[in-house]
Design a protein around this motif. Sequence first.
Motif, PDB file in Angstrom:
ATOM      1  N   VAL A 115       0.791  -1.246   0.164  1.00 23.99           N
ATOM      2  CA  VAL A 115      -0.089  -0.147   0.172  1.00 23.99           C
ATOM      3  C   VAL A 115       0.965   1.174   0.061  1.00 23.99           C
ATOM      4  CG1 VAL A 115      -1.701   1.418   1.281  1.00 23.99           C
ATOM      5  CG2 VAL A 115      -1.565  -1.217   1.490  1.00 23.99           C
ATOM      6  N   SER A 116       0.683   2.121  -0.945  1.00 22.46           N
ATOM      7  CA  SER A 116       1.255   3.306  -0.793  1.00 22.46           C
ATOM      8  C   SER A 116       0.208   4.681  -0.656  1.00 22.46           C
ATOM      9  CB  SER A 116       1.998   3.726  -2.154  1.00 22.46           C
ATOM     10  OG  SER A 116       2.964   2.793  -2.168  1.00 22.46           O
ATOM     11  N   TYR A 117       0.682   5.604  -0.098  1.00 21.29           N
ATOM     12  CA  TYR A 117      -0.026   6.983   0.017  1.00 21.29           C
ATOM     13  C   TYR A 117       0.878   8.200  -0.075  1.00 21.29           C
ATOM     14  CZ  TYR A 117       1.618   7.208   4.722  1.00 21.29           C
ATOM     15  OH  TYR A 117       2.385   7.301   5.949  1.00 21.29           O
ATOM     16  N   ARG A 118      -0.023   9.266  -0.418  1.00 24.45           N
ATOM     17  CA  ARG A 118       0.844  10.460  -0.128  1.00 24.45           C
ATOM     18  C   ARG A 118       0.014  11.318   0.911  1.00 24.45           C
ATOM     19  NH1 ARG A 118      -0.480  15.331  -3.904  1.00 24.45           N
ATOM     20  NH2 ARG A 118      -2.281  15.220  -2.277  1.00 24.45           N
ATOM     21  N   ASP A 128       0.981  18.045  -7.016  1.00 21.37           N
ATOM     22  CA  ASP A 128       0.074  17.259  -7.926  1.00 21.37           C
ATOM     23  C   ASP A 128       0.814  16.012  -8.488  1.00 21.37           C
ATOM     24  OD1 ASP A 128       0.553  20.218  -9.757  1.00 21.37           O
ATOM     25  OD2 ASP A 128       2.025  18.834  -9.157  1.00 21.37           O
ATOM     26  N   PHE A 129       0.959  15.205  -7.483  1.00 22.99           N
ATOM     27  CA  PHE A 129       1.571  13.876  -7.841  1.00 22.99           C
ATOM     28  C   PHE A 129       0.788  13.126  -8.641  1.00 22.99           C
ATOM     29  CE2 PHE A 129       2.666   9.515  -6.809  1.00 22.99           C
ATOM     30  CZ  PHE A 129       4.149   9.450  -7.055  1.00 22.99           C
ATOM     31  N   ASP A 130       1.337  12.502  -9.663  1.00 17.93           N
ATOM     32  CA  ASP A 130       0.678  11.529 -10.607  1.00 17.93           C
ATOM     33  C   ASP A 130       0.436  10.062  -9.984  1.00 17.93           C
ATOM     34  OD1 ASP A 130       0.189   9.878 -12.668  1.00 17.93           O
ATOM     35  OD2 ASP A 130       2.140   9.993 -13.802  1.00 17.93           O
ATOM     36  N   PHE A 131      -0.583   9.753  -9.486  1.00 18.70           N
ATOM     37  CA  PHE A 131      -0.536   8.625  -8.668  1.00 18.70           C
ATOM     38  C   PHE A 131      -1.023   7.584  -9.600  1.00 18.70           C
ATOM     39  CE2 PHE A 131      -2.527  11.908  -6.173  1.00 18.70           C
ATOM     40  CZ  PHE A 131      -1.830  11.840  -4.791  1.00 18.70           C
ATOM     41  N   THR A 132      -0.055   7.051 -10.256  1.00 19.23           N
ATOM     42  CA  THR A 132      -0.054   5.883 -11.037  1.00 19.23           C
ATOM     43  C   THR A 132       0.898   5.016 -10.820  1.00 19.23           C
ATOM     44  OG1 THR A 132       1.468   6.610 -12.725  1.00 19.23           O
ATOM     45  CG2 THR A 132      -0.971   7.406 -13.303  1.00 19.23           C
ATOM     46  N   ARG A 140      -0.650  13.025  13.196  1.00 21.41           N
ATOM     47  CA  ARG A 140       0.534  13.887  12.650  1.00 21.41           C
ATOM     48  C   ARG A 140       0.544  13.969  11.175  1.00 21.41           C
ATOM     49  NH1 ARG A 140       4.416   9.963  16.122  1.00 21.41           N
ATOM     50  NH2 ARG A 140       2.562   8.342  15.582  1.00 21.41           N
ATOM     51  N   HIS A 141      -0.660  13.662  10.317  1.00 22.64           N
ATOM     52  CA  HIS A 141      -0.628  14.054   8.978  1.00 22.64           C
ATOM     53  C   HIS A 141      -2.322  13.870   8.553  1.00 22.64           C
ATOM     54  CE1 HIS A 141      -0.471   9.547   7.522  1.00 22.64           C
ATOM     55  NE2 HIS A 141      -1.142   9.632   8.517  1.00 22.64           N
ATOM     56  N   ASP A 142      -2.501  14.507   7.410  1.00 19.90           N
ATOM     57  CA  ASP A 142      -3.940  14.345   7.024  1.00 19.90           C
ATOM     58  C   ASP A 142      -4.026  14.243   5.499  1.00 19.90           C
ATOM     59  OD1 ASP A 142      -3.824  17.056   6.191  1.00 19.90           O
ATOM     60  OD2 ASP A 142      -5.090  17.626   8.261  1.00 19.90           O
ATOM     61  N   ASP A 143      -5.171  14.481   5.004  1.00 20.76           N
ATOM     62  CA  ASP A 143      -5.418  14.429   3.516  1.00 20.76           C
ATOM     63  C   ASP A 143      -4.748  12.911   2.800  1.00 20.76           C
ATOM     64  OD1 ASP A 143      -6.901  16.592   3.538  1.00 20.76           O
ATOM     65  OD2 ASP A 143      -5.284  17.947   2.863  1.00 20.76           O
ATOM     66  N   VAL A 144      -4.625  11.804   3.400  1.00 21.69           N
ATOM     67  CA  VAL A 144      -3.920  10.741   2.939  1.00 21.69           C
ATOM     68  C   VAL A 144      -4.562  10.259   1.742  1.00 21.69           C
ATOM     69  CG1 VAL A 144      -3.558   8.516   3.603  1.00 21.69           C
ATOM     70  CG2 VAL A 144      -3.330   9.998   5.306  1.00 21.69           C
ATOM     71  N   VAL A 145      -3.927  10.206   0.489  1.00 19.96           N
ATOM     72  CA  VAL A 145      -4.503   9.586  -0.745  1.00 19.96           C
ATOM     73  C   VAL A 145      -3.723   8.258  -0.734  1.00 19.96           C
ATOM     74  CG1 VAL A 145      -4.685  10.080  -3.013  1.00 19.96           C
ATOM     75  CG2 VAL A 145      -4.841  12.000  -1.421  1.00 19.96           C
ATOM     76  N   PRO A 146      -4.593   7.213  -0.689  1.00 16.92           N
ATOM     77  CA  PRO A 146      -3.786   5.835  -1.141  1.00 16.92           C
ATOM     78  C   PRO A 146      -3.696   5.603  -2.562  1.00 16.92           C
ATOM     79  CG  PRO A 146      -6.137   5.593  -0.168  1.00 16.92           C
ATOM     80  CD  PRO A 146      -5.856   6.991  -0.471  1.00 16.92           C
ATOM     81  N   PHE A 147      -2.853   4.680  -3.016  1.00 15.12           N
ATOM     82  CA  PHE A 147      -2.572   4.283  -4.139  1.00 15.12           C
ATOM     83  C   PHE A 147      -1.662   3.096  -4.485  1.00 15.12           C
ATOM     84  CE2 PHE A 147       1.542   6.042  -5.662  1.00 15.12           C
ATOM     85  CZ  PHE A 147       1.763   7.036  -4.395  1.00 15.12           C
ATOM     86  N   GLY A 148      -1.559   2.531  -5.569  1.00 11.99           N
ATOM     87  CA  GLY A 148      -0.989   1.440  -5.793  1.00 11.99           C
ATOM     88  C   GLY A 148      -1.017   0.264  -4.502  1.00 11.99           C
ATOM     89  N   VAL A 149      -2.120   0.052  -4.499  1.00 14.11           N
ATOM     90  CA  VAL A 149      -2.807  -0.921  -3.602  1.00 14.11           C
ATOM     91  C   VAL A 149      -2.829  -2.493  -4.273  1.00 14.11           C
ATOM     92  CG1 VAL A 149      -4.508  -1.989  -1.710  1.00 14.11           C
ATOM     93  CG2 VAL A 149      -3.935   0.482  -2.189  1.00 14.11           C
ATOM     94  N   SER A 150      -1.885  -3.197  -3.898  1.00 17.25           N
ATOM     95  CA  SER A 150      -1.976  -4.644  -4.727  1.00 17.25           C
ATOM     96  C   SER A 150      -1.396  -5.687  -3.874  1.00 17.25           C
ATOM     97  CB  SER A 150      -1.302  -4.565  -5.945  1.00 17.25           C
ATOM     98  OG  SER A 150       0.092  -4.346  -5.889  1.00 17.25           O
ATOM     99  N   LYS A 151      -1.871  -7.048  -4.197  1.00 17.80           N
ATOM    100  CA  LYS A 151      -0.920  -7.925  -3.560  1.00 17.80           C
ATOM    101  C   LYS A 151       0.361  -8.196  -4.618  1.00 17.80           C
ATOM    102  CE  LYS A 151      -4.981 -10.726  -1.956  1.00 17.80           C
ATOM    103  NZ  LYS A 151      -5.867 -11.930  -2.377  1.00 17.80           N
TER     104      LYS A 151
END
Length: 131
Positions: free
Chosen positions: A7-10, A111-115, A72-83
């Motif tokens: 799992v990744s997030y920004r 403005d990260f490219d969440f791909t 200690r952070h907010d606006d968590v945007v998850p991406f790249g979730v995979s087995k």
Amino acid sequence: MTELLTVSYRSVARLSEPDTALQAILAESRNNNARFGITGILLFDGTYFMQTIEGPLDETSTLFTRIVNDRRHDDVVPFGVSKIETRSFPDWTMELIGPETASRIVPDMADFDFTDRRLSQVHKTVTALAA
Ligand SMILES: Cc1cc2nc3c(=O)[nH]c(=O)nc-3n(C[C@H](O)[C@H](O)[C@H](O)COP(=O)(O)O)c2cc1C
């Protein structure tokens, strides 16, 4: 075989004293992650966090829920979730990439490219830097 999840997030950091807070996050992360078989990387550019956690399915999703609720952070945007079959960062219970390097690797945090493609570039660059 244990199923592995990545799992990744920004997110946007909300740290009153960044240096102290970062050291605390890193210490508890390494301690917990070693216990739960979780590995990964944490980029901090002074404003944003980007993190990848990977490990056993249940432990990793439970950890992600804890992280999302951390004030200690907010606006968590998850991406790249995979087995996954194999880990990208098998040797790091949590590797911190600090502001100078993080902003070089990801100059476009705002403005990260969440791909998957961009994520994989970030992972490759971090791995190459460590080699
Ligand atoms: C940006 C960020 C990254 C974090 N990464 C981890 C991590 O990799 N592992 C971890 O256990 N906790 C991490 N935490 C802390 C968790 O949100 C939570 O505070 C901690 O897991 C709770 O630990 P405890 O149950 O030992 O109190 C992170 C927090 C932040 C803000």
